[in-house]
Design a protein around this motif. Sequence first.
Motif, short mmCIF file in Angstrom:
data_model
loop_
_atom_site.label_atom_id
_atom_site.label_comp_id
_atom_site.label_asym_id
_atom_site.label_seq_id
_atom_site.Cartn_x
_atom_site.Cartn_y
_atom_site.Cartn_z
N CYS A 59 -52.99 -51.74 -1.64
CA CYS A 59 -52.25 -50.47 -1.68
C CYS A 59 -53.16 -49.26 -1.97
N ALA A 77 -50.73 -47.14 0.58
CA ALA A 77 -49.77 -46.43 -0.28
C ALA A 77 -49.07 -45.32 0.50
N GLN A 137 -51.97 -54.04 2.35
CA GLN A 137 -50.70 -53.92 1.62
C GLN A 137 -50.85 -54.36 0.17
#
Length: 217
Positions: free
Chosen positions: A36, A59, A33
Amino acid sequence: METLLKEMEEYAAVRHVPIINEQERSAFCRIVQDFCPHRILEIGTAIGYSALLLARCAADDACVTTLERSEERAEQAQKYIARSPYASCIKIHVGDAGKLLQQENIRAGAPYDLVFIDAAKGQYPDYFAKALPLLADHAVLLADNVLFRGYVRSEQKIPHRYRTMVNRLREYLCLAAETPGCHTDILENGDGLAVTRWDRTAEASTTERGRNHAEKA
């Protein structure tokens, strides 16, 4: 999605299929996360559990290319992935990862922002060497089970059946620590997750300094 993941966890537990350790999952997801990534390469699909975690945590436009040697496991992974919201962004390639990494269809997906290695432990150094040229200028490489039951950092006698594997994992950690451009941390929850941050500009700078030093010498 949570119901599907739970089903996969139960399937893996009953059939002894290796998936990312429960103790590592939150850290794994947090890293993905935070970074991304848009383009992801996974070496070792198993039943598709980590591929789904990667797709969910990356993403919004992320694409996951995942490699699996076993046709049976790849087929099971495809069934699970087809039931997820990420069926269109995960592509499974079946075959020996060491060979697939050199094929044009895998190389065409580069540069990869993130590579996750969770396959044959004895092949980790080979995977590292073949994946490095496929990385984006700033990327992260994750490798699971690098401490293998504590043997990799232990001074105790290694059971004969594990010696080659442990030696290869030690070699992998040396490569991840000493390769110019790489900075590696090891999360010791579970069986050890190596987090290698790659900076191609740092590699180029180190190489240039070495060349200048050699010329002066």
